[in-house]
Design an enzyme around this catalytic site. Structure first.
Site, PDB file in Angstrom:
ATOM      1  N   CYS A   1       0.816  -1.218   0.000  1.00 20.05           N
ATOM      2  CA  CYS A   1       0.000   0.000   0.000  1.00 20.05           C
ATOM      3  C   CYS A   1       0.848   1.266   0.000  1.00 20.05           C
ATOM      4  O   CYS A   1       1.956   1.278   0.526  1.00 20.05           O
ATOM      5  CB  CYS A   1      -0.876   0.029   1.229  1.00 20.05           C
ATOM      6  SG  CYS A   1      -1.811  -1.456   1.499  1.00 20.05           S
TER       7      CYS A   1
ATOM      8  N   ARG B   1       4.947  -0.067  -5.942  1.00 19.68           N
ATOM      9  CA  ARG B   1       4.947  -0.894  -4.735  1.00 19.68           C
ATOM     10  C   ARG B   1       3.963  -2.053  -4.841  1.00 19.68           C
ATOM     11  O   ARG B   1       4.031  -2.993  -4.052  1.00 19.68           O
ATOM     12  CB  ARG B   1       4.586  -0.045  -3.521  1.00 19.68           C
ATOM     13  CG  ARG B   1       5.615   1.021  -3.189  1.00 19.68           C
ATOM     14  CD  ARG B   1       5.056   2.062  -2.270  1.00 19.68           C
ATOM     15  NE  ARG B   1       4.764   1.570  -0.958  1.00 19.68           N
ATOM     16  CZ  ARG B   1       5.549   1.747   0.103  1.00 19.68           C
ATOM     17  NH1 ARG B   1       6.662   2.399  -0.027  1.00 19.68           N
ATOM     18  NH2 ARG B   1       5.220   1.279   1.270  1.00 19.68           N
TER      19      ARG B   1
ATOM     20  N   TRP C   1      -3.132  -2.635  -1.326  1.00 21.09           N
ATOM     21  CA  TRP C   1      -2.787  -4.016  -1.681  1.00 21.09           C
ATOM     22  C   TRP C   1      -3.534  -4.872  -0.671  1.00 21.09           C
ATOM     23  O   TRP C   1      -3.222  -4.850   0.520  1.00 21.09           O
ATOM     24  CB  TRP C   1      -1.274  -4.203  -1.569  1.00 21.09           C
ATOM     25  CG  TRP C   1      -0.738  -5.491  -2.095  1.00 21.09           C
ATOM     26  CD1 TRP C   1      -0.429  -5.793  -3.392  1.00 21.09           C
ATOM     27  CD2 TRP C   1      -0.388  -6.656  -1.334  1.00 21.09           C
ATOM     28  NE1 TRP C   1       0.076  -7.069  -3.478  1.00 21.09           N
ATOM     29  CE2 TRP C   1       0.114  -7.624  -2.236  1.00 21.09           C
ATOM     30  CE3 TRP C   1      -0.452  -6.990   0.017  1.00 21.09           C
ATOM     31  CZ2 TRP C   1       0.545  -8.878  -1.830  1.00 21.09           C
ATOM     32  CZ3 TRP C   1      -0.022  -8.248   0.429  1.00 21.09           C
ATOM     33  CH2 TRP C   1       0.474  -9.171  -0.495  1.00 21.09           C
TER      34      TRP C   1
ATOM     35  N   ASN D   1      -1.563   2.201   5.986  1.00 18.61           N
ATOM     36  CA  ASN D   1      -0.698   1.088   5.568  1.00 18.61           C
ATOM     37  C   ASN D   1      -0.417   0.253   6.804  1.00 18.61           C
ATOM     38  O   ASN D   1      -0.215   0.813   7.881  1.00 18.61           O
ATOM     39  CB  ASN D   1       0.653   1.590   5.051  1.00 18.61           C
ATOM     40  CG  ASN D   1       0.553   2.188   3.671  1.00 18.61           C
ATOM     41  OD1 ASN D   1      -0.521   2.227   3.082  1.00 18.61           O
ATOM     42  ND2 ASN D   1       1.686   2.673   3.170  1.00 18.61           N
ATOM     43  N   GLY D   2      -0.332  -1.066   6.630  1.00 26.32           N
ATOM     44  CA  GLY D   2      -0.028  -1.935   7.768  1.00 26.32           C
ATOM     45  C   GLY D   2      -1.238  -2.764   8.142  1.00 26.32           C
ATOM     46  O   GLY D   2      -2.176  -2.913   7.347  1.00 26.32           O
TER      47      GLY D   2
ATOM     48  N   GLU E   1      18.424 -17.283  -7.065  1.00 26.65           N
ATOM     49  CA  GLU E   1      17.979 -15.949  -7.446  1.00 26.65           C
ATOM     50  C   GLU E   1      17.434 -15.952  -8.883  1.00 26.65           C
ATOM     51  O   GLU E   1      16.423 -15.308  -9.175  1.00 26.65           O
ATOM     52  CB  GLU E   1      19.137 -14.953  -7.294  1.00 26.65           C
ATOM     53  CG  GLU E   1      18.878 -13.558  -7.796  1.00 26.65           C
ATOM     54  CD  GLU E   1      17.651 -12.872  -7.175  1.00 26.65           C
ATOM     55  OE1 GLU E   1      17.086 -13.403  -6.210  1.00 26.65           O
ATOM     56  OE2 GLU E   1      17.273 -11.812  -7.700  1.00 26.65           O
TER      57      GLU E   1
ATOM     58  N   LYS F   1      13.706 -14.808  -9.951  1.00 24.37           N
ATOM     59  CA  LYS F   1      13.509 -13.711 -10.907  1.00 24.37           C
ATOM     60  C   LYS F   1      12.573 -14.158 -12.019  1.00 24.37           C
ATOM     61  O   LYS F   1      11.663 -13.453 -12.398  1.00 24.37           O
ATOM     62  CB  LYS F   1      14.880 -13.312 -11.472  1.00 24.37           C
ATOM     63  CG  LYS F   1      15.052 -11.891 -11.840  1.00 24.37           C
ATOM     64  CD  LYS F   1      15.375 -10.962 -10.706  1.00 24.37           C
ATOM     65  CE  LYS F   1      14.508 -11.077  -9.530  1.00 24.37           C
ATOM     66  NZ  LYS F   1      14.874 -10.484  -8.323  1.00 24.37           N
TER      67      LYS F   1
ATOM     68  N   GLU G   1       8.951 -14.591 -10.801  1.00 29.52           N
ATOM     69  CA  GLU G   1       8.342 -13.307 -10.452  1.00 29.52           C
ATOM     70  C   GLU G   1       7.810 -12.570 -11.678  1.00 29.52           C
ATOM     71  O   GLU G   1       6.704 -12.058 -11.656  1.00 29.52           O
ATOM     72  CB  GLU G   1       9.386 -12.387  -9.785  1.00 29.52           C
ATOM     73  CG  GLU G   1       9.622 -12.631  -8.321  1.00 29.52           C
ATOM     74  CD  GLU G   1      10.681 -11.678  -7.759  1.00 29.52           C
ATOM     75  OE1 GLU G   1      10.487 -11.189  -6.654  1.00 29.52           O
ATOM     76  OE2 GLU G   1      11.712 -11.433  -8.424  1.00 29.52           O
TER      77      GLU G   1
ATOM     78  N   HIS H   1      18.720 -36.908  -6.794  1.00 27.53           N
ATOM     79  CA  HIS H   1      17.983 -37.409  -5.627  1.00 27.53           C
ATOM     80  C   HIS H   1      16.504 -37.073  -5.727  1.00 27.53           C
ATOM     81  O   HIS H   1      15.843 -36.868  -4.715  1.00 27.53           O
ATOM     82  CB  HIS H   1      18.594 -36.828  -4.344  1.00 27.53           C
ATOM     83  CG  HIS H   1      20.029 -37.213  -4.161  1.00 27.53           C
ATOM     84  ND1 HIS H   1      20.420 -38.512  -3.915  1.00 27.53           N
ATOM     85  CD2 HIS H   1      21.174 -36.492  -4.235  1.00 27.53           C
ATOM     86  CE1 HIS H   1      21.742 -38.563  -3.835  1.00 27.53           C
ATOM     87  NE2 HIS H   1      22.219 -37.351  -4.035  1.00 27.53           N
TER      88      HIS H   1
ATOM     89  N   LYS I   1       6.472  -4.501  -3.834  1.00 23.13           N
ATOM     90  CA  LYS I   1       7.898  -4.167  -3.740  1.00 23.13           C
ATOM     91  C   LYS I   1       8.380  -4.275  -2.303  1.00 23.13           C
ATOM     92  O   LYS I   1       9.476  -4.743  -2.030  1.00 23.13           O
ATOM     93  CB  LYS I   1       8.097  -2.742  -4.267  1.00 23.13           C
ATOM     94  CG  LYS I   1       9.531  -2.259  -4.245  1.00 23.13           C
ATOM     95  CD  LYS I   1      10.346  -2.955  -5.294  1.00 23.13           C
ATOM     96  CE  LYS I   1      11.811  -2.607  -5.245  1.00 23.13           C
ATOM     97  NZ  LYS I   1      12.616  -3.679  -5.872  1.00 23.13           N
TER      98      LYS I   1
HETATM   99  C1  G6P Z   1       9.328  -8.501  -1.704  1.00 28.49           C
HETATM  100  C2  G6P Z   1       9.865  -8.076  -3.059  1.00 28.49           C
HETATM  101  C3  G6P Z   1      11.166  -8.803  -3.343  1.00 28.49           C
HETATM  102  C4  G6P Z   1      12.167  -8.552  -2.230  1.00 28.49           C
HETATM  103  C5  G6P Z   1      11.593  -8.949  -0.861  1.00 28.49           C
HETATM  104  C6  G6P Z   1      12.476  -8.468   0.270  1.00 28.49           C
HETATM  105  O1  G6P Z   1       8.912  -9.813  -1.745  1.00 28.49           O
HETATM  106  O2  G6P Z   1       8.913  -8.358  -4.067  1.00 28.49           O
HETATM  107  O3  G6P Z   1      11.714  -8.334  -4.566  1.00 28.49           O
HETATM  108  O4  G6P Z   1      13.332  -9.269  -2.467  1.00 28.49           O
HETATM  109  O5  G6P Z   1      10.315  -8.338  -0.677  1.00 28.49           O
HETATM  110  O6  G6P Z   1      12.490  -7.079   0.261  1.00 28.49           O
HETATM  111  P1  G6P Z   1      13.583  -6.176   0.952  1.00 28.49           P
HETATM  112  O7  G6P Z   1      13.112  -4.772   0.713  1.00 28.49           O
HETATM  113  O8  G6P Z   1      13.581  -6.540   2.411  1.00 28.49           O
HETATM  114  O9  G6P Z   1      14.889  -6.463   0.315  1.00 28.49           O
END
Ligand code: G6P
Length: 611
Positions: A2, A27, A75, A101-102, A483, A487, A490, A506, A606
């Site tokens: 949010c 975000r 969100w 927010n929260g 990673e 990626k 996502e 395995h 985000k």
């Molecule tokens: C969310 C984002 C990710 C990020 C993760 C941790 O899930 O979509 O891209 O890696 O949060 O975020 P931070 O701000 O703590 O690195």
């Protein structure tokens, strides 16, 4: 997640609120709304499910005028995305409007209490309780009502509040959710994130937990929960909006991938004096390092993957046991941590709720705490203190999928490993010098690795129909594969899985068949022979093998791969900084080829400020 904006001044507020919301849209959100105090003294609320364009169209049909307002991108957490559940929320008479927010954790009990006193709820959100609560507590002074409400609200919140009975004030409050206040002559702004107010002012104040901000046209006042006025030194934001704009690139993600040479340079330079041995940037004494029993690197998502890479590097160079843990698991497993242990929280945003909670847990148990973080003034940075925060200077990262934050986090991990290695007496200064020199060369090498874009574009145009992709590697290449798989899923929504290459047999090898796409990262010279035998096992099952491989290993890898993506050479330990480039680009190109919303993938946010 949010986003919050708010404005008071002499200009029409709704275009300013909409611009701020647009800048926060990265975000992640699924509905949006604004509330503005009109010249008739009433609060006008407009809300719409879906993209901001829907709200914009609504505002064209049903205009709102007024110079005081608040806005929100939501969100969904409590209640589905809908017009009704979108913020702002109001009390029964519509005299008070709130954006939040929260999560208000005690919203159920508060709701019952408020309903008994006559409140009628219209949404399923936790936020609506705040509007009704403020209404029931209001006795002619919103500041007093807000302070009282804060003693009753449990959970995390950043709040923006306007009220018809005090039409020339915007109130805000925070607890565990970021809120920044901006100001300039006769105008005040609130936002959950700096980009939302940067086109208006660069002078900001970061509200602390359990504080409220009171903004009118004469300025800003901040109070603690007891109502005592607090003085905050304003922070001048150095970066400008162009850093948070696309600058000619099709997507933020592509722009941010291309910004990596610069981000790496900026993160390295303040920690490099030319000779090894000066580690004054690391907030640890030699004695503390020598006494360290263990290091815990705790984070979420991409930041966690940087931690996994850090574990390999620190254990190798400093011979200190390291655990890399996922923050959401760490907190609830009764972690064994205490004195003579170091806890490193890694977070781009510095706001991730799980990482913050894990950090607090480690602090409570007596560990030394540090953070690797990209956002100055963020909650995590403040929680450990600026002196214990190692900033990644990646600049604002707007695309939801993290790229330049990851490389700078990994870079810092490598720097920490070199520093700890030398301070502990495990790493010879010649080797440290060699590693630092190579890190110094890194921006140019990353630039070269970016040259793989064209090859990846061609390749992904034929690979984009794949439904599954495996990523494999050993050692640091496994850390990278984690990673790479994240990626890809996502941004392209392709099911992807990372496996340590030696673990394939395995179980997962059962899934390999003719045409299955396997991306192998091969940069660790010492593990080459083992990885090559794994590639043979994969090829024998008919899979289509793409190898991301360092130039010096080309000859040996060529016979085992169907497609080779070559990257420059550096020390094994630093290879993740180069190999990640084509892997990020692969995810990006696949997403583009599949027509996905690259910068705002579905369901993702985000910065995840809820558990
Ligand atoms: C969310 C984002 C990710 C990020 C993760 C941790 O899930 O979509 O891209 O890696 O949060 O975020 P931070 O701000 O703590 O690195």
């Amino acid at each position: 997640m949010c986003g919050i904006v708010g404005y008071i001044g002499n200009q029409e507020s709704s275009p300013i609120l909409m611009e701020g919301l647009e800048r926060l849209s990265y975000r992640g959100y699924d509905s949006a709304g604004v509330a503005v105090i009109g010249s008739d003294g009433k609060i006008n609320v407009r809300k719409a499910k879906g993209r901001l364009e829907n709200l914009e169209n609504l505002l064209k049909e049903k205009t709102v005028y007024g110079t005081v307002g608040i806005g929100h991108t939501r969100w969904a957490t409590h209640g589905e995305p809908s017009d009704l559940n979108a913020h702002p929320h109001t009390d029964v008479k519509g005299d008070i409007a709130v954006v939040h927010n929260g999560i208000i954790e005690n919203h159920v009990s508060l709701r019952k209490q408020l309903e008994m006193n006559g409140a009628q709820f219209v949404s399923q959100t936790d936020t609506e309780v705040v509007a009704h609560l403020l209404n029931q507590l209001y006795e002619g002074d919103m500041k007093a009502a807000l302070l009282k409400a804060m003693t009753m609200l449990e959970g995390s919140y950043a709040l923006g509040v306007i009220c018809t009975r005090e039409p020339d004030v915007v109130y805000c409050a925070r607890n565990d959710s970021p809120l920044v206040i901006g100001f300039k002559d006769g105008e005040g702004f609130i936002a959950s994130d700096i980009p939302a107010l940067l086109s208006h002012t660069r002078d900001v104040i970061f509200l602390k937990d359990k504080e409220i901000g009171v903004l009118d046209r004469s300025g800003v006042k901040v109070f603690d929960i007891y109502g005592n006025e607090q003085h905050h030194e304003p922070y001048h934001v150095e970066w400008d909006l162009s850093s948070a704009e696309k600058g000619g690139y099709a997507h933020y993600m592509l722009k941010e991938i291309h910004e990596q040479p610069e981000a790496i340079k900026k993160t390295f330079e303040p920690r490099y004096s030319g000779t090894p041995g000066d580690y004054s940037w690391l907030p640890l004494t030699v004695e503390e390092v020598k006494n360290l029993r263990k290091i815990s690197i705790v984070a979420c998502g991409t930041a966690y993957h940087a931690g996994v890479a850090g574990r390999y590097a620190i254990e190798k160079l400093a011979r200190i046991p390291v655990e890399a843990a996922i923050a959401s698991e760490y907190r609830y497993r009764d972690p064994i941590i205490g004195e003579n242990e170091l806890f490193i929280a890694v977070s781009q945003s510095g706001e991730t709720a799980d990482t913050l909670a894990a950090l607090r847990e480690a602090k409570r148990r007596g560990a030394k705490v540090m953070a690797v973080c990209n956002v100055v003034g963020s909650t995590i940075a403040r929680e450990v203190g600026d002196e214990n925060t190692l900033y990644t200077y990646a600049g604002p990262e707007i695309a939801v999928a993290s790229t330049k934050a990851y490389t700078t986090q990994v870079e810092l991990m490598m720097l920490i490993a070199v520093a700890l290695g030398q301070m502990k007496g495990e790493l010879a200064s010649e080797k440290a010098q060699e590693l630092l020199d190579q890190m110094h060369q890194m921006p140019a090498l990353v630039e070269k690795a970016l040259g793989t874009e064209e090859q990846l574009q061609k390749f992904t145009s034929i690979a984009s129909h794949k439904k599954h992709v495996f990523f494999v590697g050993r050692g640091l290449d496994y850390a990278l594969s984690l990673e790479a798989a994240l990626k890809l899923k996502e941004v392209s929504y392709i099911f992807s899985e990372a496996y340590a290459a030696g673990e394939l047999k395995h179980g997962p090898i059962a899934l390999l068949q003719e045409g299955r796409l396997v991306v192998a990262t091969i940069t660790q010279t010492a593990l080459l022979d083992k990885t090559l035998s794994n590639l043979r096992e994969i090829k024998a099952r008919g899979a289509w093998v793409v190898a991301v491989c360092r130039e010096s290993l080309k000859e040996k890898v060529t016979p085992e791969a169907d497609e080779l993506i070559l990257i420059p050479d550096t020390d094994d330990l630093l290879m993740p900084l180069l190999a990640v480039i084509p892997l990020q680009m692969f995810a990006y190109c696949m997403a583009v080829a599949r027509g996905c919303d690259v910068d705002k993938p579905r369901n993702l946010a985000k910065s995840v400020t809820v558990e």
